[in-house]
Scaffold this active site. Structure first.
Site, PDB file in Angstrom:
ATOM      1  N   ASP A  92     -31.040 -12.888 -39.027  1.00 48.16           N
ATOM      2  CA  ASP A  92     -29.621 -12.100 -38.893  1.00 48.16           C
ATOM      3  C   ASP A  92     -30.161 -10.855 -38.061  1.00 48.16           C
ATOM      4  O   ASP A  92     -30.628  -9.633 -38.717  1.00 48.16           O
ATOM      5  CB  ASP A  92     -28.960 -11.742 -40.021  1.00 48.16           C
ATOM      6  CG  ASP A  92     -27.651 -10.903 -39.903  1.00 48.16           C
ATOM      7  OD1 ASP A  92     -27.321 -10.789 -38.553  1.00 48.16           O
ATOM      8  OD2 ASP A  92     -26.893 -10.376 -40.643  1.00 48.16           O
ATOM      9  N   ALA A  93     -30.359 -10.830 -36.795  1.00 43.61           N
ATOM     10  CA  ALA A  93     -31.101  -9.965 -35.850  1.00 43.61           C
ATOM     11  C   ALA A  93     -30.078  -9.304 -35.056  1.00 43.61           C
ATOM     12  O   ALA A  93     -30.182  -8.134 -34.434  1.00 43.61           O
ATOM     13  CB  ALA A  93     -32.182 -10.498 -35.076  1.00 43.61           C
ATOM     14  N   LYS A  94     -28.941 -10.123 -34.934  1.00 44.94           N
ATOM     15  CA  LYS A  94     -27.814  -9.431 -33.859  1.00 44.94           C
ATOM     16  C   LYS A  94     -28.442  -9.133 -32.572  1.00 44.94           C
ATOM     17  O   LYS A  94     -28.045  -7.944 -32.188  1.00 44.94           O
ATOM     18  CB  LYS A  94     -27.009  -8.267 -34.804  1.00 44.94           C
ATOM     19  CG  LYS A  94     -26.327  -8.821 -35.961  1.00 44.94           C
ATOM     20  CD  LYS A  94     -25.460  -7.775 -36.544  1.00 44.94           C
ATOM     21  CE  LYS A  94     -24.681  -8.288 -37.776  1.00 44.94           C
ATOM     22  NZ  LYS A  94     -25.619  -8.646 -38.906  1.00 44.94           N
ATOM     23  N   ARG A  95     -28.853  -9.855 -31.969  1.00 48.68           N
ATOM     24  CA  ARG A  95     -29.805  -9.630 -30.780  1.00 48.68           C
ATOM     25  C   ARG A  95     -28.826  -9.871 -29.613  1.00 48.68           C
ATOM     26  O   ARG A  95     -27.847 -10.272 -29.623  1.00 48.68           O
ATOM     27  CB  ARG A  95     -31.008 -10.544 -30.484  1.00 48.68           C
ATOM     28  CG  ARG A  95     -32.063 -10.253 -31.364  1.00 48.68           C
ATOM     29  CD  ARG A  95     -32.502  -8.991 -31.444  1.00 48.68           C
ATOM     30  NE  ARG A  95     -33.804  -9.000 -32.181  1.00 48.68           N
ATOM     31  CZ  ARG A  95     -34.234  -7.991 -33.051  1.00 48.68           C
ATOM     32  NH1 ARG A  95     -33.200  -7.077 -33.332  1.00 48.68           N
ATOM     33  NH2 ARG A  95     -35.451  -7.936 -33.729  1.00 48.68           N
ATOM     34  N   THR A 119     -28.338 -14.710 -35.408  1.00 45.79           N
ATOM     35  CA  THR A 119     -27.124 -14.017 -34.774  1.00 45.79           C
ATOM     36  C   THR A 119     -27.355 -13.228 -33.556  1.00 45.79           C
ATOM     37  O   THR A 119     -28.191 -12.666 -33.644  1.00 45.79           O
ATOM     38  CB  THR A 119     -26.608 -13.120 -36.060  1.00 45.79           C
ATOM     39  OG1 THR A 119     -27.396 -12.350 -36.283  1.00 45.79           O
ATOM     40  CG2 THR A 119     -26.346 -13.827 -37.253  1.00 45.79           C
TER      41      THR A 119
END
Ligand code: OMP
Length: 264
Positions: A92-95, A119
């Site tokens: 869950d890094a929301k890159r 993510t």
């Protein structure tokens, strides 16, 4: 094996939609764990040992690891090594960045760390996500309607009478990519969850927001009637006495399966 096949296989084998969020905070480590990166690894091991037969996935939110500095990066790696083969891993890094930079983010997460899925944030557009979408055997979860109240500030804005989150759902589910692409929709937004299911009935959904954020479990499980769903729970499983972790996870596992059993 394709990402979706891995997810389907473990969901069937463990009869579960549950994903435990490994979001460790030094201040919330239970009694008996050293307040250090070693203590965090012991804690993650305790969580994994207590829950691995109840889950389909573990989601590691990078913020909790990056906040520990260089030790945090090593912890991501050593925690991944503790996760049993077959259980899906979510970075869950929301890159998301210009394509050249996203390519390096994708390399770090998929090739160096070896996560199964990640993510990503769609704000910079399709080309910012394409480097992630290009990986066979990996999964990409695109933020669509997030669980926080501020998500409405942008995601509910209308463009030609259509809310932005719906345009994101249509945009990323329109085509087939090398990777399997799913959407992130918070359980705190049950109406929008239904709308996303209308647009993308068969796509996988990652649904956070159950427990500490007060999301709607009935709506989250309901979304699994047409397509795959992964329900993430972090704090309300991992916070509290360590000997209660299994019971807290088992309670959610049972509640989710009781709801599923009620469907025709
Ligand atoms: P708990 O509220 O403790 O269960 O944690 C929720 C986890 O899901 C955290 O790691 C969040 O960063 C993440 N999350 C959300 O809470 N809301 C979202 O809309 C998206 C995510 C996510 O991408 O996982």
């Amino acid at each position: 094996m394709r990402f979706m096949d891995k997810l389907k296989r473990i969901q069937e084998a463990h009869n579960t939609l549950l994903c435990v969020g490994l979001d460790p905070e030094l201040d919330f480590l239970p009694e008996g764990f050293e307040r250090s990166h070693r203590g965090v690894l012991d804690f993650n091991r305790a969580v994994i040992d207590a829950t691995s037969d109840l889950v389909c996935a573990y989601k590691l939110n990078f913020a909790f690891y990056e906040a520990m500095g260089a030790d945090g990066f090593n912890l991501l790696q050593s925690t991944l090594e503790l996760i049993p083969t077959g259980v899906v891993t979510i970075a869950d890094a929301k890159r998301g960045d210009i394509p050249n930079t996203s390519r390096m983010y994708a390399k770090a997460i998929f090739e160096v760390l070896g996560f199964d899925s990640v993510t990503v944030n769609p704000y910079m557009g399709l080309d910012s996500m394409m480097p992630f979408f290009g990986y066979h055997e990996k999964g990409v979860w695109v933020l669509c309607r997030t669980s926080n109240s501020g998500g409405a500030d942008i995601q509910l804005l209308e463009v030609d009478d259509t809310p932005l989150y719906q345009l994101v759902a249509s945009m990323v589910t329109r085509d087939n990519y090398a990777a399997d692409v799913g959407l992130v929709v918070g359980a705190t937004a049950p109406d929008e969850l239904e709308q996303v299911r209308r647009i993308a009935p068969k796509h996988p959904l990652l649904i956070p927001g159950i427990g500490a954020q007060g999301g709607d479990l009935v709506a989250a499980v309901g979304a699994s009637r047409s397509g795959p769903v992964v329900i993430n729970v972090s704090r309300s499983i991992i916070h509290g006495p360590v000997d209660g972790i299994r019971a807290r996870a088992e309670k959610l596992w049972s509640e989710i399966n009781a709801l599923r059993a009620g469907y025709p």
